[in-house]
Design an enzyme around this catalytic site. Structure first.
Site, PDB file in Angstrom:
ATOM      1  N   ARG A  56       0.820  -1.220   0.000  1.00  0.00           N
ATOM      2  CA  ARG A  56       0.000   0.000   0.000  1.00  0.00           C
ATOM      3  C   ARG A  56       0.852   1.268   0.000  1.00  0.00           C
ATOM      4  O   ARG A  56       0.415   2.303  -0.497  1.00  0.00           O
ATOM      5  CB  ARG A  56      -0.971   0.000   1.183  1.00  0.00           C
ATOM      6  CG  ARG A  56      -2.172  -0.892   0.930  1.00  0.00           C
ATOM      7  CD  ARG A  56      -3.169  -0.845   2.065  1.00  0.00           C
ATOM      8  NE  ARG A  56      -4.415  -1.495   1.677  1.00  0.00           N
ATOM      9  CZ  ARG A  56      -5.404  -1.765   2.514  1.00  0.00           C
ATOM     10  NH1 ARG A  56      -5.303  -1.432   3.790  1.00  0.00           N
ATOM     11  NH2 ARG A  56      -6.505  -2.345   2.084  1.00  0.00           N
ATOM     12  N   LYS A 218     -13.632 -13.366   8.189  1.00  0.00           N
ATOM     13  CA  LYS A 218     -14.684 -12.397   8.531  1.00  0.00           C
ATOM     14  C   LYS A 218     -16.010 -12.725   7.853  1.00  0.00           C
ATOM     15  O   LYS A 218     -16.429 -12.042   6.939  1.00  0.00           O
ATOM     16  CB  LYS A 218     -14.251 -10.990   8.122  1.00  0.00           C
ATOM     17  CG  LYS A 218     -13.107 -10.402   8.936  1.00  0.00           C
ATOM     18  CD  LYS A 218     -13.039  -8.898   8.693  1.00  0.00           C
ATOM     19  CE  LYS A 218     -11.689  -8.463   8.174  1.00  0.00           C
ATOM     20  NZ  LYS A 218     -11.683  -7.138   7.586  1.00  0.00           N
ATOM     21  N   GLY A 375      -5.729  -6.765   1.595  1.00  0.00           N
ATOM     22  CA  GLY A 375      -4.379  -6.809   2.173  1.00  0.00           C
ATOM     23  C   GLY A 375      -3.873  -8.234   2.332  1.00  0.00           C
ATOM     24  O   GLY A 375      -2.768  -8.570   1.885  1.00  0.00           O
ATOM     25  N   GLY A 398     -12.240  -4.596   1.735  1.00  0.00           N
ATOM     26  CA  GLY A 398     -13.668  -4.357   1.914  1.00  0.00           C
ATOM     27  C   GLY A 398     -14.253  -3.462   0.827  1.00  0.00           C
ATOM     28  O   GLY A 398     -15.338  -3.732   0.300  1.00  0.00           O
TER      29      GLY A 398
END
Ligand code: 3PG
Ligand code: MG
Length: 423
Positions: A56, A218, A375, A398
């Site tokens: 990033r 998640k 990520g 997300g």
């Protein structure tokens, strides 16, 4: 392609009613001597006080370098982790500022120990054109996640222009992403432009069949998006912890595996919806199981119907990977977010790595368009040596999935609104 798939193809899932042509790029803007607030996504893994994956950072570097080269005083804003309005030791951006300085040896990179207030002002006031200041985590202020106008004003006081180069954070309606665009002339950075262009192209008219691979632990944060995905994809591979909840919904006994019982009904709904829209849900048929998640733990491969009591599912098994490869040979586009297993702990990354290598091989030989984001996903692809062959690797997790699901991202929408006001 079946009729339903053909009908779906006409819908445009990606723009969410946004007029992206209103988003202004920083190209051609006079930046000399201006204080430019640039919101980036430095939400990166930190291990022992050091940035563990610089993807990033390097992806946003061209924007920061361009601003500095053109004589701006560059003020970098980001969040890291979820500190909930209070400093915590593992969410400081200081290690990120240190890494940025290493990556930009010819440019002075300062650090301000707070995102606003006197400490931030002192550091910003001392900047010379061409210098960079990284401000401390914006989520150390409670106003950030509340999209608070007062906090946005205290940030805006530090800049003359605002640039959002954090596509991957832009699914959050937070002060440094949305409220601030009401206060300063607002532009998209180079990475933001690249993301919305590349994802827009890949997602509006994907070459079909199109497969999405979702994974990770998640479940609760991804199930709604999966509901959307099943109406757009031809196949949806469910991996990671999420797969367990689907397997549970199908009646398998999963030993000590991570499951979200509260989402079993949702998993059933997703499967029913997938069935109605002609999307195949692909789950593992065999799995790698261990009693503990630690490097070198004893493990075994078993069918999903034979997970022993006390055993935890930690990866797709070899049969499942072989099945995925057969599916892959039929599809034209792959959208990937989330690892299939606990890839950070050896040997539970083998399923993810094998799949990554196959996607990269097919992409390299021109048989597949591959778009990946997230990520963890990017890290896994890098570890498999596969990322470079992908057609496009997004920095977003997300945000990537929400975009894919057709949501309007507040940070992107705010840029479009700001741009349309000045037309
Ligand atoms: C990400 O890493 O996906 C983004 O930076 C968003 O972080 P968040 O999920 O904590 O808002
Ligand atoms: Mg995230």
């Amino acid at each position: 392609m079946n009729e339903r798939a053909a009908a779906r193809k006409e819908t445009n899932p990606t723009k969410g009613g946004l007029d992206l042509s209103c988003v202004r790029s920083i190209d051609g803007v006079n930046l000399r001597g201006k204080r430019v607030l640039v919101r980036v996504d430095f939400n990166v893994p930190i291990e022992n006080g050091v940035v563990a994956d610089t993807t990033r950072l390097t992806r946003v570097l061209p924007t920061i370098a361009k601003l500095a080269r053109e004589g701006a005083k560059v003020v970098v804003l980001s969040h890291l982790g979820r500190p909930k309005g209070q400093p915590t030791p593992d969410t400081s951006l200081r290690p990120v500022a240190t890494k940025m300085q290493e990556l930009m040896p010819g440019t002075a990179v300062r650090f301000a120990a707070a995102p606003s207030g006197a400490d931030a002002k002192r550091v910003v006031d001392a900047l010379k054109p061409g210098e960079v200041a990284v401000l401390e985590n914006v989520r150390y202020h409670k106003g950030e996640e509340k999209n608070d106008r007062d906090f946005a004003e205290s940030l805006a006081a530090l800049g003359d222009l605002y640039v959002n180069d954090a596509f991957s954070s832009s699914h959050r309606a937070h002060a440094s992403l949305e409220a601030i665009t009401d206060l300063l002339p607002s532009y998209a950075g180079l990475l933001m432009m690249a993301e919305i262009t590349a994802l827009g192209e890949a997602l509006e008219q994907p070459e079909r069949p199109v497969m999405a691979i979702t994974g990770g632990a998640k479940v609760s944060t991804k199930i709604e998006v999966m509901t959307n995905l099943v109406s757009r994809m031809d196949q949806l591979v469910v991996g990671g912890g999420m797969a367990n909840t689907f397997l549970l919904a199908k009646g398998f006994r999963l030993g000590a595996s991570l499951v979200e019982r509260d989402f079993v009904a949702t998993a059933k709904d997703v499967m029913a919806k997938a069935e109605r829209s002609g999307c195949d849900i692909v789950l593992p048929i065999d799995v790698v199981v261990a009693r503990e998640l630690k490097p070198g733990a004893d493990w075994q491969v078993c069918a999903v119907s034979e997970v022993p009591a006390g055993g935890m599912i930690l990866d797709f098994g070899p049969e499942s990977v072989a099945k995925l490869k057969r599916w892959l040979s039929q599809v034209k586009t792959v959208l990937w977010n989330g690892p299939l297993g606990a890839f950070e702990t050896r040997p539970f990354g083998e399923g993810t790595f094998a799949l990554a290598r196959e996607v990269s091989r097919l992409t390299r030989s021109g048989k597949l368009i591959s778009v990946a984001g997230g990520g963890d996903t990017v890290r896994a692809l890098n570890e498999a040596g596969a990322a470079e062959d992908f057609s496009y690797v997004s920095t977003a997790g997300g945000a990537f999935l929400e975009w894919l699901g057709g949501a309007k991202l507040p940070g992107v929408a705010a840029l479009a609104r700001s741009g349309s006001r000045t037309r």
